[in-house]
Design a protein around this motif. Structure first.
Motif, short mmCIF file in Angstrom:
data_model
loop_
_atom_site.label_atom_id
_atom_site.label_comp_id
_atom_site.label_asym_id
_atom_site.label_seq_id
_atom_site.Cartn_x
_atom_site.Cartn_y
_atom_site.Cartn_z
N VAL A 1 131.74 20.16 -40.51
CA VAL A 1 132.40 21.18 -41.54
C VAL A 1 134.02 20.95 -41.07
N ILE B 1 131.72 19.33 -49.38
CA ILE B 1 131.16 19.56 -48.15
C ILE B 1 129.82 20.25 -48.02
N SER C 1 129.76 26.81 -46.14
CA SER C 1 130.73 25.82 -45.47
C SER C 1 131.87 26.49 -45.03
#
Length: 314
Positions: free
Chosen positions: A126, A140, A151
């Motif tokens: 991340v 992501i 995330s």
């Protein structure tokens, strides 16, 4: 499944970006190359005509390959001989990736690559995708099969871990280079006091020889201990010359966006010493001497022009 020239070229257009992502995730150029090759095999086996957004598809495949690699790497590094350090990349290497913003430059600095070793695989993924490549959390989340909120939480946690590890502020490259030059000049005089003045009180020095080149696994800690070690490192010695087969040339170059000391013997890079220069002084020396992690640096060195060495070590 055979791949058309067109589809092979489509993949090739993404290779620089994929390699830059993989390098930040793995800290190893050779492992990054292997991960991108594995991604290509999956591209080759897929029905690429049905892939609507190739970049997103490839990024997801590559990231998950790297996550698997990171998980197994933790096990492998338990048996690694000595201290594991990332593979340094010299200036101009395409694997360094984008460097337009301060965040992108910092994400590939040697000090941050070392700090990212402390992150969990998901935190690292991340952090890299958001900080270095500016992927939105929505994308992501899709790449990692997590929620967008997760995330965001993982990113803030990872960013805090990195920030906590970088308690001191680094200085710009030109100023850092002057300090490194001053340190090297002092190191070759054989005197300890000038070196101590350029270090932080809690400075460390550590090396990675991978069991192939002598390197102290346990860090030297404290300004005096580091100064004595660095003074000894550059002290001429017939035994050192005999051990490595000559007297290496010493240069100041740029590795991972910061000044680094490069030792070259017979055209091959045999060591890259990465100082961490802060507003308070040099906080760390991390020395990569494992020959397996210097092959790409040697190729880059051979391809580039460079000036005269500062001096010959040993």
């Amino acid at each position: 499944m055979s791949l058309s020239t067109k589809d092979a070229d489509r993949f090739g257009a993404f290779v620089p970006r994929l390699e830059a992502i993989a390098y930040r995730l793995l800290g190893s150029a050779s492992e990054a190359e292997d991960a991108v090759q594995d991604a290509f095999l999956r591209w080759q086996a897929a029905d690429v005509e049905r892939i609507e957004v190739p970049e997103a598809w490839l990024t997801k495949v590559l990231t998950n390959l790297c996550l698997n690699q990171l998980s197994s790497a933790r096990v492998r590094r338990e048996t690694y001989v000595g201290q594991w350090l990332p593979e340094p990349l010299l200036a101009g290497d395409s694997m360094l990736g984008p460097a337009d913003t301060a965040e992108q430059r910092e994400s590939v600095s040697y000090a941050v690559l070392v700090l990212m070793e402390r992150l969990s695989p998901n935190e690292r993924a991340v952090y890299v995708l958001r900080e270095a490549f500016e992927y939105p959390h929505r994308e992501i989340a899709e790449i990692l099969d997590i929620t967008e909120a997760a995330s965001q939480q993982i990113f803030h946690r990872a960013r805090k871990h990195v920030a906590d590890g970088k308690a001191r502020t680094e200085i710009d490259e030109a100023a850092a280079k002057r300090i490194v030059e001053e340190f090297l000049a002092a190191a070759t005089t054989g005197r300890t006091e000038p070196l101590v003045r350029l270090l932080t009180a809690d400075a460390i020095a550590i090396g990675d020889g991978g069991g192939k080149v002598p390197a102290r696994a346990k860090a030297f800690e404290g300004a005096l201990a580091v100064a004595k070690f660095m003074r000894g490192l550059f002290k001429p010695s017939e035994a050192k010359r005999a051990l490595i087969g000559g007297s290496p040339e010493v240069y100041i170059a740029t590795a991972n966006g910061a000044p680094a000391v490069v030792a070259v013997l017979k055209g091959q890079v045999i060591g890259v010493l990465c100082p961490e220069v802060t507003t308070e002084g040099i906080a760390a020396f991390r020395n990569q001497v494992n020959p397996d992690k210097l092959e790409r640096a040697s190729r880059r060195w051979a391809a580039d022009g460079h000036g005269e060495p500062l001096f010959n070590a040993f």
